[in-house]
Design a protein around this motif. Structure first.
Motif, PDB file in Angstrom:
ATOM      1  N   LEU A   1       7.002 -12.855 -22.445  1.00  0.00           N
ATOM      2  CA  LEU A   1       7.065 -12.145 -21.516  1.00  0.00           C
ATOM      3  C   LEU A   1       4.842 -12.313 -21.091  1.00  0.00           C
ATOM      4  CD1 LEU A   1       7.866 -10.140 -19.810  1.00  0.00           C
ATOM      5  CD2 LEU A   1       7.956  -8.359 -21.600  1.00  0.00           C
ATOM      6  N   ASP A   2       4.999 -12.355 -22.449  1.00  0.00           N
ATOM      7  CA  ASP A   2       2.870 -12.321 -21.788  1.00  0.00           C
ATOM      8  C   ASP A   2       2.756 -13.209 -20.806  1.00  0.00           C
ATOM      9  OD1 ASP A   2       0.349 -11.136 -22.960  1.00  0.00           O
ATOM     10  OD2 ASP A   2       0.248 -13.441 -23.410  1.00  0.00           O
ATOM     11  N   PRO A   3       2.929 -14.531 -21.190  1.00  0.00           N
ATOM     12  CA  PRO A   3       2.817 -15.779 -20.096  1.00  0.00           C
ATOM     13  C   PRO A   3       3.003 -15.445 -18.887  1.00  0.00           C
ATOM     14  CG  PRO A   3       4.083 -16.995 -22.130  1.00  0.00           C
ATOM     15  CD  PRO A   3       3.387 -15.492 -21.862  1.00  0.00           C
ATOM     16  N   LEU A   4       4.628 -15.255 -18.816  1.00  0.00           N
ATOM     17  CA  LEU A   4       5.172 -14.471 -17.326  1.00  0.00           C
ATOM     18  C   LEU A   4       4.296 -13.604 -16.869  1.00  0.00           C
ATOM     19  CD1 LEU A   4       7.318 -14.854 -15.535  1.00  0.00           C
ATOM     20  CD2 LEU A   4       8.576 -12.976 -17.428  1.00  0.00           C
ATOM     21  N   ALA A   5       4.268 -11.978 -17.406  1.00  0.00           N
ATOM     22  CA  ALA A   5       2.812 -11.308 -16.093  1.00  0.00           C
ATOM     23  C   ALA A   5       1.886 -12.021 -16.482  1.00  0.00           C
ATOM     24  CB  ALA A   5       3.088 -10.243 -18.006  1.00  0.00           C
ATOM     25  N   ASP A   6       1.012 -12.981 -17.132  1.00  0.00           N
ATOM     26  CA  ASP A   6       0.321 -13.910 -16.380  1.00  0.00           C
ATOM     27  C   ASP A   6       0.029 -14.225 -15.416  1.00  0.00           C
ATOM     28  OD1 ASP A   6      -1.489 -12.103 -18.822  1.00  0.00           O
ATOM     29  OD2 ASP A   6      -1.226 -14.234 -19.673  1.00  0.00           O
ATOM     30  N   LYS A   7       1.323 -15.511 -14.776  1.00  0.00           N
ATOM     31  CA  LYS A   7       1.512 -16.233 -14.237  1.00  0.00           C
ATOM     32  C   LYS A   7       2.354 -15.048 -12.743  1.00  0.00           C
ATOM     33  CE  LYS A   7       1.007 -19.897 -14.451  1.00  0.00           C
ATOM     34  NZ  LYS A   7      -0.263 -21.076 -13.897  1.00  0.00           N
ATOM     35  N   LEU A   8       2.994 -14.622 -13.115  1.00  0.00           N
ATOM     36  CA  LEU A   8       3.313 -13.464 -12.009  1.00  0.00           C
ATOM     37  C   LEU A   8       1.789 -13.121 -10.963  1.00  0.00           C
ATOM     38  CD1 LEU A   8       6.344 -11.880 -12.750  1.00  0.00           C
ATOM     39  CD2 LEU A   8       6.492 -13.368 -11.443  1.00  0.00           C
ATOM     40  N   LEU A   9       1.141 -12.268 -12.146  1.00  0.00           N
ATOM     41  CA  LEU A   9      -0.102 -11.962 -11.445  1.00  0.00           C
ATOM     42  C   LEU A   9      -0.792 -12.928 -10.823  1.00  0.00           C
ATOM     43  CD1 LEU A   9      -1.429  -9.086 -11.386  1.00  0.00           C
ATOM     44  CD2 LEU A   9      -3.322 -10.117 -13.151  1.00  0.00           C
ATOM     45  N   ILE A  10      -1.093 -14.303 -11.076  1.00  0.00           N
ATOM     46  CA  ILE A  10      -2.065 -14.912 -10.744  1.00  0.00           C
ATOM     47  C   ILE A  10      -1.553 -15.191  -9.192  1.00  0.00           C
ATOM     48  CG2 ILE A  10      -2.746 -17.180 -10.762  1.00  0.00           C
ATOM     49  CD1 ILE A  10      -4.737 -15.364 -12.143  1.00  0.00           C
ATOM     50  N   VAL A  11       0.270 -15.607  -9.622  1.00  0.00           N
ATOM     51  CA  VAL A  11       0.521 -16.415  -8.260  1.00  0.00           C
ATOM     52  C   VAL A  11       1.125 -15.627  -7.650  1.00  0.00           C
ATOM     53  CG1 VAL A  11       3.386 -16.976  -7.964  1.00  0.00           C
ATOM     54  CG2 VAL A  11       2.472 -17.787  -9.341  1.00  0.00           C
ATOM     55  N   SER A  12       1.412 -13.717  -7.289  1.00  0.00           N
ATOM     56  CA  SER A  12       0.693 -12.809  -6.227  1.00  0.00           C
ATOM     57  C   SER A  12      -0.161 -12.662  -6.015  1.00  0.00           C
ATOM     58  CB  SER A  12       1.790 -12.186  -6.642  1.00  0.00           C
ATOM     59  OG  SER A  12       0.745 -11.031  -7.725  1.00  0.00           O
ATOM     60  N   ILE A  13      -1.620 -13.058  -6.483  1.00  0.00           N
ATOM     61  CA  ILE A  13      -2.558 -13.185  -6.277  1.00  0.00           C
ATOM     62  C   ILE A  13      -3.180 -14.002  -5.312  1.00  0.00           C
ATOM     63  CG2 ILE A  13      -5.256 -12.952  -6.798  1.00  0.00           C
ATOM     64  CD1 ILE A  13      -4.557 -11.314  -9.094  1.00  0.00           C
ATOM     65  N   PHE A  14      -3.045 -15.320  -5.823  1.00  0.00           N
ATOM     66  CA  PHE A  14      -2.983 -16.523  -4.972  1.00  0.00           C
ATOM     67  C   PHE A  14      -1.841 -16.766  -3.445  1.00  0.00           C
ATOM     68  CE2 PHE A  14      -5.065 -18.965  -8.038  1.00  0.00           C
ATOM     69  CZ  PHE A  14      -5.699 -19.498  -7.854  1.00  0.00           C
ATOM     70  N   LEU A  15      -0.900 -16.182  -3.796  1.00  0.00           N
ATOM     71  CA  LEU A  15       0.080 -15.758  -2.266  1.00  0.00           C
ATOM     72  C   LEU A  15      -0.073 -15.244  -1.677  1.00  0.00           C
ATOM     73  CD1 LEU A  15       3.712 -15.924  -3.901  1.00  0.00           C
ATOM     74  CD2 LEU A  15       2.824 -18.243  -2.143  1.00  0.00           C
ATOM     75  N   ALA A  16      -0.884 -14.025  -2.055  1.00  0.00           N
ATOM     76  CA  ALA A  16      -1.570 -12.770  -0.930  1.00  0.00           C
ATOM     77  C   ALA A  16      -3.318 -13.554  -0.417  1.00  0.00           C
ATOM     78  CB  ALA A  16      -1.599 -11.677  -1.990  1.00  0.00           C
ATOM     79  N   LEU A  17      -3.497 -14.194  -1.256  1.00  0.00           N
ATOM     80  CA  LEU A  17      -5.292 -14.490  -1.134  1.00  0.00           C
ATOM     81  C   LEU A  17      -4.620 -16.033   0.067  1.00  0.00           C
ATOM     82  CD1 LEU A  17      -7.331 -14.203  -3.825  1.00  0.00           C
ATOM     83  CD2 LEU A  17      -7.430 -12.700  -2.069  1.00  0.00           C
ATOM     84  N   GLY A  18      -3.586 -16.711  -0.021  1.00  0.00           N
ATOM     85  CA  GLY A  18      -3.233 -17.491   1.029  1.00  0.00           C
ATOM     86  C   GLY A  18      -3.387 -17.274   2.174  1.00  0.00           C
ATOM     87  N   VAL A  19      -1.782 -16.490   2.001  1.00  0.00           N
ATOM     88  CA  VAL A  19      -1.620 -15.765   3.470  1.00  0.00           C
ATOM     89  C   VAL A  19      -2.443 -15.626   3.940  1.00  0.00           C
ATOM     90  CG1 VAL A  19       0.006 -13.764   4.541  1.00  0.00           C
ATOM     91  CG2 VAL A  19       0.679 -15.245   3.084  1.00  0.00           C
ATOM     92  N   ASP A  20      -3.447 -14.622   3.636  1.00  0.00           N
ATOM     93  CA  ASP A  20      -4.902 -14.037   4.131  1.00  0.00           C
ATOM     94  C   ASP A  20      -5.419 -14.829   4.391  1.00  0.00           C
ATOM     95  OD1 ASP A  20      -6.120 -11.019   5.605  1.00  0.00           O
ATOM     96  OD2 ASP A  20      -6.670 -10.952   3.488  1.00  0.00           O
ATOM     97  N   GLY A  21      -5.185 -16.220   4.448  1.00  0.00           N
ATOM     98  CA  GLY A  21      -6.322 -17.113   4.835  1.00  0.00           C
ATOM     99  C   GLY A  21      -7.799 -16.990   3.943  1.00  0.00           C
ATOM    100  N   LYS A  22      -7.944 -16.709   2.721  1.00  0.00           N
ATOM    101  CA  LYS A  22      -9.232 -16.909   1.775  1.00  0.00           C
ATOM    102  C   LYS A  22      -9.164 -17.388   0.652  1.00  0.00           C
ATOM    103  CE  LYS A  22     -10.213 -12.366   3.434  1.00  0.00           C
ATOM    104  NZ  LYS A  22     -10.229 -12.355   4.511  1.00  0.00           N
ATOM    105  N   LEU A  23      -7.643 -18.157   0.447  1.00  0.00           N
ATOM    106  CA  LEU A  23      -7.643 -18.967  -0.426  1.00  0.00           C
ATOM    107  C   LEU A  23      -6.619 -20.067   0.765  1.00  0.00           C
ATOM    108  CD1 LEU A  23      -6.384 -18.501  -3.897  1.00  0.00           C
ATOM    109  CD2 LEU A  23      -9.048 -19.845  -2.717  1.00  0.00           C
TER     110      LEU A  23
END
Length: 183
Positions: free
Chosen positions: A61-83
């Motif tokens: 669960l711990d690495p899954l939580a970390d990965k979900l958080l990072i991936v969701s941030i990357f997705l949101a920032l990518g869609v918004d053109g920030k990454l």
């Protein structure tokens, strides 16, 4: 369930919160929640190790939580053109390919043991630093354009290197006859 696992579940619950904050333009609050998630990760790890509260659930669960958080941030920032989208695709694709490889090894009755590689740990650090930098820069207008540029390319290089290292390790494991071969 123990205290570290409850904290980790709380971090999983923060994933959609951070994503929603980002897509609604509340970057400052998203940055603060990201920092809270990071602190909770350190706290649950400390508690689990100090008091012997490590569990099999927590190990997954711990690495899954970390990965979900990072991936969701990357997705949101990518869609918004920030990454850059190429980086978002690389980061998400790497994780998907690793999961597919693990599942395939199980299906072929040749399960692989997951062992974090040094390059993978460096990749995770780069992803976290990049996410924090972009969130802080967007939320507080810090003018970190050059730093972001360098971190984007460093993270991209480490993502590709990490995928290559895992792929190499997986291929070696899958070509070995023994189910206990390294992973």
């Amino acid at each position: 369930m123990n205290i570290p696992n409850i904290i980790t579940v709380g971090r999983v619950i923060l994933v959609p919160v951070v994503f929603w904050l980002l897509i609604t333009g509340q970057t400052q609050v998203a940055f603060i929640v990201f920092i809270i998630a990071g602190i909770s990760d350190a706290v649950d790890g400390y508690l689990a190790k100090t008091f012997g509260w490590q569990t099999e659930l927590g190990a997954y669960l711990d690495p899954l939580a970390d990965k979900l958080l990072i991936v969701s941030i990357f997705l949101a920032l990518g869609v918004d053109g920030k990454l850059p989208l190429w980086l978002v695709v690389a980061v998400v694709s790497r994780d998907i390919l690793i999961v597919i490889a693990v599942i395939l090894s199980w299906l072929l009755d040749h399960p692989v043991r997951i062992k974090p590689l040094i390059v993978s740990k460096a990749n995770t650090v780069a992803q976290i630093v990049l996410a924090a930098t972009v969130l802080a820069d967007e939320g507080f207008g810090l003018g970190l354009g050059w730093t972001r540029f360098v971190l984007v390319w460093l993270t991209g290089a480490l993502t590709v290197a990490s995928l290559a290292a895992y792929l190499h390790s997986w291929l070696r494991h899958m070509s070995d006859e023994s189910p206990e071969a390294g992973g």
